[in-house]
Each structure stands twice: as structure tokens, then as C-alpha cells.
Design an enzyme around this catalytic site. Sequence first.
Site, PDB file in Angstrom:
ATOM      1  N   TYR A 148       0.976  -1.144  -0.135  1.00 19.09           N
ATOM      2  CA  TYR A 148      -0.061  -0.036   0.049  1.00 19.09           C
ATOM      3  C   TYR A 148       0.992   1.272   0.060  1.00 19.09           C
ATOM      4  CZ  TYR A 148      -2.995   3.358   2.367  1.00 19.09           C
ATOM      5  OH  TYR A 148      -3.833   4.498   2.774  1.00 19.09           O
ATOM      6  N   ARG A 221       1.496   6.155  17.326  1.00 19.29           N
ATOM      7  CA  ARG A 221       1.068   6.567  16.087  1.00 19.29           C
ATOM      8  C   ARG A 221       0.723   8.225  16.449  1.00 19.29           C
ATOM      9  NH1 ARG A 221       2.924   3.030  14.645  1.00 19.29           N
ATOM     10  NH2 ARG A 221       2.185   0.995  13.292  1.00 19.29           N
TER      11      ARG A 221
HETATM   12  N1  LIG Z   1      -8.237   6.387   6.629  1.00 18.70           N
HETATM   13  C1  LIG Z   1      -6.792   6.705   7.055  1.00 18.70           C
HETATM   14  O1  LIG Z   1      -6.555   6.755   8.289  1.00 18.70           O
HETATM   15  C2  LIG Z   1      -6.270   7.391   6.158  1.00 18.70           C
HETATM   16  C3  LIG Z   1      -4.883   7.564   6.485  1.00 18.70           C
HETATM   17  C4  LIG Z   1      -4.040   8.498   5.600  1.00 18.70           C
HETATM   18  C5  LIG Z   1      -4.298   8.520   4.190  1.00 18.70           C
HETATM   19  N2  LIG Z   1      -5.634   7.998   4.083  1.00 18.70           N
HETATM   20  C6  LIG Z   1      -6.019   8.306   2.483  1.00 18.70           C
HETATM   21  O2  LIG Z   1      -7.176   8.754   2.362  1.00 18.70           O
HETATM   22  C7  LIG Z   1      -7.914   8.397   1.170  1.00 18.70           C
HETATM   23  C8  LIG Z   1      -9.227   8.351   1.609  1.00 18.70           C
HETATM   24  O3  LIG Z   1      -9.512   7.007   2.581  1.00 18.70           O
HETATM   25  P1  LIG Z   1     -10.657   6.640   3.439  1.00 18.70           P
HETATM   26  O4  LIG Z   1     -10.018   6.082   4.850  1.00 18.70           O
HETATM   27  O5  LIG Z   1     -11.644   7.797   3.431  1.00 18.70           O
HETATM   28  O6  LIG Z   1     -11.109   5.310   2.591  1.00 18.70           O
HETATM   29  P2  LIG Z   1     -12.414   4.693   2.288  1.00 18.70           P
HETATM   30  O7  LIG Z   1     -13.390   5.355   3.405  1.00 18.70           O
HETATM   31  O8  LIG Z   1     -12.111   3.200   2.545  1.00 18.70           O
HETATM   32  O9  LIG Z   1     -12.993   5.308   0.865  1.00 18.70           O
HETATM   33  C9  LIG Z   1     -12.454   4.980  -0.133  1.00 18.70           C
HETATM   34  C10 LIG Z   1     -13.241   5.528  -1.259  1.00 18.70           C
HETATM   35  O10 LIG Z   1     -12.493   5.071  -2.685  1.00 18.70           O
HETATM   36  C11 LIG Z   1     -13.311   4.592  -3.311  1.00 18.70           C
HETATM   37  N3  LIG Z   1     -12.805   3.578  -4.255  1.00 18.70           N
HETATM   38  C12 LIG Z   1     -12.119   2.259  -3.878  1.00 18.70           C
HETATM   39  N4  LIG Z   1     -11.998   1.673  -5.140  1.00 18.70           N
HETATM   40  C13 LIG Z   1     -12.063   2.555  -6.024  1.00 18.70           C
HETATM   41  C14 LIG Z   1     -12.243   2.223  -7.547  1.00 18.70           C
HETATM   42  N5  LIG Z   1     -12.039   0.929  -8.150  1.00 18.70           N
HETATM   43  N6  LIG Z   1     -12.982   3.082  -8.246  1.00 18.70           N
HETATM   44  C15 LIG Z   1     -13.249   4.220  -7.909  1.00 18.70           C
HETATM   45  N7  LIG Z   1     -13.437   4.323  -6.537  1.00 18.70           N
HETATM   46  C16 LIG Z   1     -13.058   3.618  -5.743  1.00 18.70           C
HETATM   47  C17 LIG Z   1     -14.604   3.956  -2.840  1.00 18.70           C
HETATM   48  O11 LIG Z   1     -15.717   4.171  -3.615  1.00 18.70           O
HETATM   49  P3  LIG Z   1     -17.093   3.503  -3.290  1.00 18.70           P
HETATM   50  O12 LIG Z   1     -17.636   3.702  -1.933  1.00 18.70           O
HETATM   51  O13 LIG Z   1     -17.704   3.861  -4.539  1.00 18.70           O
HETATM   52  O14 LIG Z   1     -16.964   1.917  -3.215  1.00 18.70           O
HETATM   53  C18 LIG Z   1     -14.628   4.743  -1.453  1.00 18.70           C
HETATM   54  O15 LIG Z   1     -15.425   5.838  -1.607  1.00 18.70           O
HETATM   55  C19 LIG Z   1      -7.149   7.384   0.633  1.00 18.70           C
HETATM   56  O16 LIG Z   1      -6.451   7.612  -0.338  1.00 18.70           O
HETATM   57  C20 LIG Z   1      -6.273   6.883   1.782  1.00 18.70           C
HETATM   58  O17 LIG Z   1      -4.982   6.444   1.358  1.00 18.70           O
HETATM   59  C21 LIG Z   1      -6.399   7.421   4.595  1.00 18.70           C
END
Ligand SMILES: NC(=O)c1ccc[n+]([C@@H]2O[C@H](COP(=O)([O-])OP(=O)(O)OC[C@H]3O[C@@H](n4cnc5c(N)ncnc54)[C@H](OP(=O)(O)O)[C@@H]3O)[C@@H](O)[C@H]2O)c1
Length: 334
Positions: A148, A221
Site C-alpha cells: 500500500y 501513532r
Molecule cells: N483512513 C486513514 O486513516 C487514512 C490515513 C492516511 C491517508 N488516507 C488516504 O485517504 C484516502 C481516503 O481514505 P478513506 O479512509 O476515506 O477510505 P474509504 O473510506 O475506504 O473510501 C475509499 C473510497 O475509494 C473509493 N474507491 C475504492 N476503489 C475504487 C475504484 N476502483 N474506483 C473508484 N473508486 C474507488 C470508494 O468508492 P465506493 O464508495 O464507491 O466503493 C470509497 O469511496 C485514501 O487515499 C487513503 O489512502 C487515509
Amino acid sequence: MDSPRRAAASIDWTDLPVVVTGGAGFLGSVLVDRLRRASAKVVAPRRRDYDLTNMDAATRLLADTSPAVVFHLAAAVGGIGANRANPGRFFYENMAMGLNVVEAARRYGQLQKLVIVGTTCAYPGEASVPLREADLWDGYPEPTNAPYGVAKRALLVMAQGYRQQYGLHAVYLILANLYGPGDNFDPETSHVIPALIKKCVDAVEQGAGEVTAWGDGSPTREFLYVDDAARGIVLAAERYDSPEPINLGTGEEISIRELLTLIADLTGFRGRIVWDRAMPGGQRRRRLDTSLATTVLDFRAQVPLAGGLRETIERYRQRRITQIEAPRPLDRSR
Ligand SMILES: NC(=O)c1ccc[n+]([C@@H]2O[C@H](COP(=O)([O-])OP(=O)(O)OC[C@H]3O[C@@H](n4cnc5c(N)ncnc54)[C@H](OP(=O)(O)O)[C@@H]3O)[C@@H](O)[C@H]2O)c1
């Protein structure tokens, strides 16, 4: 390479067409709300309509929506368990989505800004703390989340290359671990905060005397409240236009042991905590150097951890009540 600098002019969001990939997700939905409150015209595409692992879908998305700004958040994400179970899929999907979105942005050719969201998991496993943007390439990421982290890290190189060769206004942010009310509480895929909240709240409700947590509790963290993250991301779109990545975090670290003590306290869990040392605890320490974000974006996290945890716990409890009280669908098969 250019030195980090603010964008020449800020963005007027009023009626501005904006795309937030992953806009229905945890961070995405908070970002979409913030942009809509600023009067932007936001499209939050779903995977079922635009599967961004497919180049044609990424191209079609920009053709259909004609955005001025794209925030690329869509990703395959999860906690240590999900990362260990899906090293291949997490690498492929994050790599493919990033490749397609950045290339589609180039072909489209009309973006004022492309904001790419990266992760603290991209930092080397043995990097010295605080994690400075300049140290991103000083080693390999911690093995539990390396596929990742490497996929996310590679997008930085792509964004820098596209800026240099094609003049793409892509900026790249490295976010600390996020948490907040809309978090994912599914034990199969959740991150550490929702996992520990669920364990403690469920234990209190069920009268269970102990909860078990992974590792020995010693790793540290840094946790950024999701609303703070969304605010920083918007500031980056408005104020930043340079190839160097910027860390977004609080600059504070807490051990998982201290975190669990705090969550136990806030949820009223008074039982025993068992550390399952057979399970991995992940990277030893994580704390970002947030000085660049302070200088360049004037960004400082505002929500203290205890306050953010209270909101998150409250939302989890409300969700459970709603689930318990929701009428069950009638089973017509009998
Ligand atoms: N959560 C954390 O702690 C964290 C920390 C650092 C960075 N981030 C970054 O922040 C961002 C958001 O994370 P999150 O935790 O909010 O993730 P999340 O809730 O799992 O949401 C991921 C989103 O990506 C979309 N997605 C996944 N596969 C896809 C595909 N093949 N085509 C189009 N859309 C797709 C999903 O769409 P659907 O809903 O339509 O399936 C969903 O809306 C990510 O880039 C992650 O790397 C997160």
C-alpha cells in the site's frame, strides 16, 4: 526542483466544478461536505459508475464532469489486518487508480489543480522521528503495509514527473492516520481507533471483563481528526503549487497502550486489557514533522485527540442503537 511555494492565487470555489474521487468514503464525504459548504459544484463518483482501476472510466469521469479541480482520494485502504490480507490487491488497485487518474488529468488538460492524498504508511519503516518529507525515500516501508505504502509513494513520483514534463498542477499530501465519526468499524478492515472503540463499547454493553488488542501496545501513532484533514486538503488546493509533498498531521504521537487507556476511560470500560503479542503492532513510531504545512499552508490541527475520540465513540453508539432499533425486513420465505 522548485522550492515549496504557495500558489499565486487562491481558488474561488463558488460554482466551481470539482471532482472528489472516493468522495463517498470516510475522508471523502467530509471533504465533499466542506467543498459544498464553500459553494463548489462537487461530483463524488462511485466505484460502480467509474471504476478508476480502468483507464477508460477515469477518462470518461473527467469528460463527463469537466472539473477545474480534482481531489484524488479513492483508494483500497484498511488497518494492519486488511493490509496483510490484501498485499496484492492493495498494490494493484492503488497503483492502477493513481496511474489512471493522473494520466486522465494530463489528457484532459484543463485542471487548475490535482490534489493527491498519500499516507504516512509510505514512510520508511525505520525512518527517524519526526518523519520529514525529505526522508520519504530513505528506506523501505514497514512490511505490514509496504505494498500500500509503495503504491502511494510511487504516485508522488508520477505527479512530479507530470508536473515537470506536462506542467500538470499536481500537489501531494502525506496524511497521518485519520479517525472520526464516519470511520469504518468493520473489524475485518478497520484501523486501530475504530477497532479499539468497538471492542471497548461492545465489552461494556455485553459486560465482558476483558478486551484483547494486537501487539504489545508500545508502537506510537499520530492521529488526525478527519475534519482537520479535510480542511488541510482544501488549504493545499488553495495555497500550494509545488512538487514537494507536504505532511498533514498534528505533530503529536501517542502509544497504542496510552490510546487504549484513553478509549477505555472515555467508553467506561473498566476491565482487563490483554495484549496479543503474537499479532503485529506495525511500525514502531510514527509522528510527522508538520512544520512545512504550518509554514506553507498555515495549517494547524485544531481538534484535540480526547475531543475527537468522544465524537467518534458517540457516533458509534448512535449507529449501534439505530441498527438495533431498525425494523428487520419481513421474511416472506416462510
Ligand atoms: N483512513 C486513514 O486513516 C487514512 C490515513 C492516511 C491517508 N488516507 C488516504 O485517504 C484516502 C481516503 O481514505 P478513506 O479512509 O476515506 O477510505 P474509504 O473510506 O475506504 O473510501 C475509499 C473510497 O475509494 C473509493 N474507491 C475504492 N476503489 C475504487 C475504484 N476502483 N474506483 C473508484 N473508486 C474507488 C470508494 O468508492 P465506493 O464508495 O464507491 O466503493 C470509497 O469511496 C485514501 O487515499 C487513503 O489512502 C487515509
